[in-house]
Every structure is written in C-alpha cells, then in structure tokens.
Design a protein around this motif. Structure first.
Motif: not given
Length: 211
Positions: A81-110
């Motif tokens: 959870l990102a904040t700037l001067q005490g206010q919410p500004s962004a979120i970076a979250i990790e997620a899984i792509a379970p259907d990659g060609y050779n298995g799961a792919i883990k990503v992070i998105v801001g």
C-alpha cells in the motif's frame, strides 16, 4: 575384518554428522544475508512498479495479505500500500497466471488510485527460453506495454493478445504465455479497482513470511 568394518562405519557416521553440522551452521550464518538480498530485490521491483515520486512510505513494510480467486490462486498474496503525504496513492499487488505454457507465472502490478497501471513486472516463471521468456524484463520490454493502461467496462474486451482481438502483442510461436499474463494483469487490476478502500483498511500482516 569386523573391527575394520565397525571402524569405517564410525568414521562415516562422524563425517556425516560433521557435514550436516557444517551445512546447518552455513545456513544459519547466511540466512540474514539472503533475507536482506531478497528484501533489496523486492524493494527494487516495488519502486519500478510504483515509482518513488508516487509514494513517501516504506512499501516493503506497508503490506497486507489478501486471498481472492481473481489473483489466480487460493493462497494469500501480498498487496503493498503506497501513500503520499499520508494519503493513499497506489497499490502494488502480486498475482498468479496459473495457465502459463510451462506452469504458473507470478506477476506484480502497480495500480494508481484512478486505476491507471504504473508498472508491471514478472517475478518468477518457467517459460521456454527464446519464446515465452520474452515476458521477462531482462529479455524484452514487452511487460512495459501495460503501463498507463486501465481496465474499464468499455475496454475490457480489448484486454487480450492481438490474435484474440485484443491490444497486446503475442510472441512468434508463443501465444499461450502472453495470453496468460495479460489475463492475470487484467484480473489483478480489476480486483484492486473494486477493493481499494478495503485493502487500505486491512491490517499490515505480511510479516516478511509470504512466498
């Protein structure tokens, strides 16, 4: 003969115990260093998907665990959870792509407060070198094609690879991998868009123990 066998057996047993002890001591002595390296690597990635100018808090410590099928797994995933001067500004979250060609792919998105993607990176994958591994920033910059985009009702259908009528390039000979990543990023963004306030109200409970 019997005494020789016993003597050799005792020698082997002592050697095995000594080797086990050495491994245990080495692990103990290097544990903190490995943890620091992993933390430094994660911090680097976090500051890529949520640039410094978007936050003034310590992202690594501002972490909450969330569980939702939209993140591609039934395991709890960290959201930073990102904040700037005490206010919410962004979120970076990790997620899984379970259907990659050779298995799961883990990503992070801001994702910024208005739903705009500030950055995306692949954290881990087992995709084929020279084909599916083009999702990796060390190979190509394809993963940066998500930056600046949003997921809305109006453009939802465009969140796919071009072969499927979407806006994102696929790779020659490897459509499954980018298709899986596009879907995972889309679903993660939509999840954050729908749960921003809830995420910022959750306790910070990662504790540095997530996978």
């Amino acid at each position: 003969m019997l005494n020789a066998i016993k003597k050799n057996g005792l020698t082997l047993a002592i050697f095995a115990c000594a080797s086990t002890g050495l491994v245990a001591v080495t692990q103990y002595l290097t544990k903190d260093q490995i943890q620091r390296q992993e933390q430094a690597q994660l911090l680097s990635v976090l500051n890529q998907v949520i640039p410094h100018e978007m936050h003034d808090n310590e992202l690594f410590s501002s972490c909450t665990l969330v569980t939702d099928p939209a993140l591609g797994t039934d395991k709890a995933m960290p959201a930073y959870l990102a904040t700037l001067q005490g206010q919410p500004s962004a979120i970076a979250i990790e997620a899984i792509a379970p259907d990659g060609y050779n298995g799961a792919i883990k990503v992070i998105v801001g994702i910024q407060q208005d739903g705009t993607i500030s950055g995306t990176r692949v954290l881990s994958h087992q995709e084929t070198p020279g084909l599916g591994d083009k999702i990796d920033m060390r190979v190509t910059d394809w993963i940066t094609s998500f930056t600046g985009k949003q997921v809305t009702e109006a453009n939802y259908a465009r969140w796919g690879v071009r072969k499927d009528g979407g806006d994102f390039d696929q790779f020659t000979g490897a459509t499954i991998t980018p298709r899986a990543v596009v879907r995972a990023v889309r679903d993660a963004v939509q999840y954050v868009n729908e749960n921003q306030q809830t995420l910022f109200n959750q306790p910070l409970n990662c504790g540095g123990n997530h996978d």
